[in-house]
Design an enzyme around this catalytic site. Structure first.
Site, PDB file in Angstrom:
ATOM      1  N   ALA A  67      -1.526 -11.457  13.201  1.00  0.00           N
ATOM      2  CA  ALA A  67      -0.569 -10.842  12.282  1.00  0.00           C
ATOM      3  C   ALA A  67      -0.899  -9.376  12.054  1.00  0.00           C
ATOM      4  O   ALA A  67      -2.055  -8.968  12.110  1.00  0.00           O
ATOM      5  CB  ALA A  67      -0.594 -11.577  10.943  1.00  0.00           C
ATOM      6  N   LYS A  71       4.655  -6.327  12.651  1.00  0.00           N
ATOM      7  CA  LYS A  71       4.997  -6.888  11.337  1.00  0.00           C
ATOM      8  C   LYS A  71       6.467  -7.269  11.245  1.00  0.00           C
ATOM      9  O   LYS A  71       6.825  -8.297  10.685  1.00  0.00           O
ATOM     10  CB  LYS A  71       4.672  -5.881  10.229  1.00  0.00           C
ATOM     11  CG  LYS A  71       3.169  -5.697   9.993  1.00  0.00           C
ATOM     12  CD  LYS A  71       2.905  -4.697   8.888  1.00  0.00           C
ATOM     13  CE  LYS A  71       1.467  -4.255   8.819  1.00  0.00           C
ATOM     14  NZ  LYS A  71       0.609  -5.105   7.987  1.00  0.00           N
ATOM     15  N   ASN A 116      -8.299  -0.621   7.925  1.00  0.00           N
ATOM     16  CA  ASN A 116      -6.902  -0.414   7.526  1.00  0.00           C
ATOM     17  C   ASN A 116      -6.670  -0.795   6.082  1.00  0.00           C
ATOM     18  O   ASN A 116      -7.307  -1.702   5.549  1.00  0.00           O
ATOM     19  CB  ASN A 116      -5.956  -1.179   8.469  1.00  0.00           C
ATOM     20  CG  ASN A 116      -5.564  -2.535   7.925  1.00  0.00           C
ATOM     21  OD1 ASN A 116      -4.646  -2.665   7.119  1.00  0.00           O
ATOM     22  ND2 ASN A 116      -6.301  -3.580   8.329  1.00  0.00           N
ATOM     23  N   MET A 118      -3.114  -0.848   5.127  1.00  0.00           N
ATOM     24  CA  MET A 118      -1.673  -0.667   5.293  1.00  0.00           C
ATOM     25  C   MET A 118      -0.913  -1.102   4.031  1.00  0.00           C
ATOM     26  O   MET A 118       0.012  -0.411   3.596  1.00  0.00           O
ATOM     27  CB  MET A 118      -1.155  -1.471   6.490  1.00  0.00           C
ATOM     28  CG  MET A 118      -1.845  -1.177   7.831  1.00  0.00           C
ATOM     29  SD  MET A 118      -1.662   0.518   8.365  1.00  0.00           S
ATOM     30  CE  MET A 118       0.033   0.538   8.886  1.00  0.00           C
ATOM     31  N   PHE A 120       0.804  -4.152   3.517  1.00  0.00           N
ATOM     32  CA  PHE A 120       2.046  -4.897   3.802  1.00  0.00           C
ATOM     33  C   PHE A 120       3.276  -3.990   3.854  1.00  0.00           C
ATOM     34  O   PHE A 120       4.302  -4.267   3.222  1.00  0.00           O
ATOM     35  CB  PHE A 120       2.300  -6.010   2.766  1.00  0.00           C
ATOM     36  CG  PHE A 120       1.305  -7.132   2.753  1.00  0.00           C
ATOM     37  CD1 PHE A 120       0.444  -7.359   3.811  1.00  0.00           C
ATOM     38  CD2 PHE A 120       1.245  -7.993   1.651  1.00  0.00           C
ATOM     39  CE1 PHE A 120      -0.465  -8.415   3.788  1.00  0.00           C
ATOM     40  CE2 PHE A 120       0.346  -9.051   1.616  1.00  0.00           C
ATOM     41  CZ  PHE A 120      -0.516  -9.253   2.681  1.00  0.00           C
ATOM     42  N   SER A 181      -5.389 -10.707   2.459  1.00  0.00           N
ATOM     43  CA  SER A 181      -5.422  -9.269   2.718  1.00  0.00           C
ATOM     44  C   SER A 181      -6.124  -8.575   1.558  1.00  0.00           C
ATOM     45  O   SER A 181      -5.844  -8.870   0.396  1.00  0.00           O
ATOM     46  CB  SER A 181      -4.006  -8.704   2.849  1.00  0.00           C
ATOM     47  OG  SER A 181      -4.056  -7.293   2.736  1.00  0.00           O
ATOM     48  N   ASN A 183      -5.647  -5.597   0.758  1.00  0.00           N
ATOM     49  CA  ASN A 183      -4.891  -4.377   0.452  1.00  0.00           C
ATOM     50  C   ASN A 183      -3.719  -4.555  -0.504  1.00  0.00           C
ATOM     51  O   ASN A 183      -2.937  -3.644  -0.700  1.00  0.00           O
ATOM     52  CB  ASN A 183      -4.408  -3.739   1.760  1.00  0.00           C
ATOM     53  CG  ASN A 183      -5.595  -3.404   2.657  1.00  0.00           C
ATOM     54  OD1 ASN A 183      -6.578  -2.859   2.183  1.00  0.00           O
ATOM     55  ND2 ASN A 183      -5.500  -3.758   3.935  1.00  0.00           N
ATOM     56  N   THR A 184      -3.567  -5.747  -1.068  1.00  0.00           N
ATOM     57  CA  THR A 184      -2.586  -5.963  -2.132  1.00  0.00           C
ATOM     58  C   THR A 184      -3.382  -6.407  -3.353  1.00  0.00           C
ATOM     59  O   THR A 184      -4.030  -7.459  -3.307  1.00  0.00           O
ATOM     60  CB  THR A 184      -1.555  -7.042  -1.740  1.00  0.00           C
ATOM     61  OG1 THR A 184      -0.791  -6.561  -0.640  1.00  0.00           O
ATOM     62  CG2 THR A 184      -0.609  -7.361  -2.891  1.00  0.00           C
ATOM     63  N   LYS A 212      -4.433 -18.485   5.696  1.00  0.00           N
ATOM     64  CA  LYS A 212      -5.331 -17.479   6.297  1.00  0.00           C
ATOM     65  C   LYS A 212      -6.322 -17.008   5.247  1.00  0.00           C
ATOM     66  O   LYS A 212      -5.933 -16.548   4.170  1.00  0.00           O
ATOM     67  CB  LYS A 212      -4.523 -16.299   6.833  1.00  0.00           C
ATOM     68  CG  LYS A 212      -5.411 -15.270   7.549  1.00  0.00           C
ATOM     69  CD  LYS A 212      -4.604 -14.365   8.434  1.00  0.00           C
ATOM     70  CE  LYS A 212      -5.484 -13.340   9.126  1.00  0.00           C
ATOM     71  NZ  LYS A 212      -4.722 -12.456  10.013  1.00  0.00           N
ATOM     72  N   THR A 240     -10.543 -15.301  10.588  1.00  0.00           N
ATOM     73  CA  THR A 240     -10.424 -14.729   9.257  1.00  0.00           C
ATOM     74  C   THR A 240      -9.571 -13.465   9.251  1.00  0.00           C
ATOM     75  O   THR A 240      -9.271 -12.914  10.304  1.00  0.00           O
ATOM     76  CB  THR A 240     -11.809 -14.296   8.704  1.00  0.00           C
ATOM     77  OG1 THR A 240     -12.283 -13.176   9.487  1.00  0.00           O
ATOM     78  CG2 THR A 240     -12.818 -15.408   8.725  1.00  0.00           C
ATOM     79  N   ASN A 241      -9.296 -13.002   8.038  1.00  0.00           N
ATOM     80  CA  ASN A 241      -8.677 -11.701   7.840  1.00  0.00           C
ATOM     81  C   ASN A 241      -9.768 -10.616   7.943  1.00  0.00           C
ATOM     82  O   ASN A 241     -10.902 -10.914   8.329  1.00  0.00           O
ATOM     83  CB  ASN A 241      -7.999 -11.669   6.468  1.00  0.00           C
ATOM     84  CG  ASN A 241      -6.727 -10.827   6.480  1.00  0.00           C
ATOM     85  OD1 ASN A 241      -6.743  -9.705   6.995  1.00  0.00           O
ATOM     86  ND2 ASN A 241      -5.651 -11.350   5.934  1.00  0.00           N
TER      87      ASN A 241
END
Ligand code: FMN
Length: 341
Positions: A67, A71, A116, A118, A120, A181, A183-184, A212, A240-241
């Site tokens: 993923a 995206k 990263n 990013m 989402f 993630s 990043n959120t 995940k 994993t992430n």
């Protein structure tokens, strides 16, 4: 040394020296505009068939695209042509969102890693559903990764995932619930027992749902999560992430240690494998695992299979090694006798 490593990668990395994200977008757009005869020729070169059935889905080989690479699903026909046996699009969110401010993607070249944050960035679940409807079925299984919209409070996360699920599950061979993630803000709290139970209950249906997970969870936290996954019918685990750890960065990449975000690639190889092994042992092989994280060679993939993965995915390895790696991993995929298949 293949054409990718000799010619394409240096050119792309030069292009991306100032802005790695620009190189990424450029490549995606080129892949999206390849004509059918080019895709056919690529497929003849890179395609490798070694079919396997996992969580009730038949995969032409065991190597998937992780993923985050595509995206919004703009280059979907290109991935099977590059040898991938399945593709995970997304992560998408119920509401379209721009992601974090740029720059937000950094290459740790010496370490063969990527940092990263990013956040989402994506066109939203409805846009992806429209694209998938227009495209028609892919000839490899499609996973759709769902995340929480940034503006949605954590308490309303279930409804947010459900909105995306309703739009996208008709097109998905499996759904990946991304709760890992970094990043959120707050997203990783959804890995907690009660939150994941509520999510799995809400998303239960005909399409297999995989969770995940982050490589930074402790073993007791993973064990608790696995119990909930087994109790609520999760079809498997994606491990994993990216990691918050900055271990394994080469000296020339140490400046990236202070950049916020998740680290992937070679620095993650050992930890991701360790998590896969733990998930496999702790679940008694009852939860099929997609192993992802730092697979940079066919050997890394073999070790991931030995640790218990039934399938693997690539992201950073594909950036650094190109499609030759997909073929090498697909050819060498010999899951150990203990792996769930
Ligand atoms: N994982 C997700 O589940 N959803 C994402 O949207 C997502 N975006 C990513 C963006 C970038 C730039 C990178 C490098 C990774 C992203 N990931 C995302 C994580 C990858 O899918 C993968 O789990 C992680 O990079 C470890 O694999 P690797 O070492 O092969 O890169």
């Amino acid at each position: 040394m293949g054409l990718f490593t000799k010619v394409a990668r240096p050119a792309l990395f030069r292009l991306g020296d100032g802005d790695a994200e620009h190189a990424h977008e450029w490549t995606l757009n080129r892949l999206a505009s390849l004509p059918a005869p080019a895709l056919t020729a690529m497929r003849r070169w890179y395609g490798f068939s070694n079919p396997v059935e996992v969580f009730g889905v038949r995969f032409p080989n065991r190597v998937g695209l992780a993923a985050g690479m595509d995206k919004n699903g703009i280059a979907l026909p290109a991935w099977p042509a590059l040898g991938f046996g399945f593709v995970e699009v997304g992560t998408v969110t119920a509401k379209p969102q721009p992601g974090n401010d740029k720059p937000r993607l950094f290459r740790a070249k010496e370490s063969e890693g990527i940092v990263n944050r990013m956040g989402f960035n994506n066109a939203g679940a409805a846009a992806l559903a429209d694209r998938l409807a227009a495209l028609g079925p892919l000839d490899v299984p499609l996973g759709v990764s769902l995340g929480k919209s940034k503006v949605t409070p954590l308490e309303e996360a279930v409804e947010d995932y459900l909105t995306s699920y309703r739009l996208l599950h008709p097109y998905a061979d499996y759904i990946a619930v991304n709760v890992s993630s970094p990043n959120t803000p707050g997203l990783r709290n959804l890995q907690d027992k009660d939150a994941i139970a509520a999510l799995l209950k809400a998303l239960a249906g005909p399409v297999p749902v995989l969770v995940k997970i982050a490589p930074d969870l402790t073993e007791p936290a993973i064990a608790e999560l696995l119990e909930v996954c087994l109790a609520h019918g999760a079809a498997g685990i994606i491990a994993t992430n990216t990691t918050l750890s900055r271990d394994g960065l080469a000296a020339s990449d140490r400046h990236l240690a202070s950049e916020a975000g998740g680290l992937s690639g070679a620095p993650l190889t050992a930890r991701a494998r360790q998590v896969v092994r733990f998930v496999h042992t702790e679940s008694g092989g009852r939860l099929p695992i997609i192993g992802v994280g730092g697979i940079m060679s066919a050997d890394d993939a073999s070790r991931m299979f030995d640790a218990g993965a039934a399938l693997v995915q690539l992201y950073s390895g594909f950036i650094y090694k190109g499609p030759d790696l997909v073929l090498a991993v697909a050819r060498g995929a010999r899951p150990s006798r203990t792996a769930v298949a």
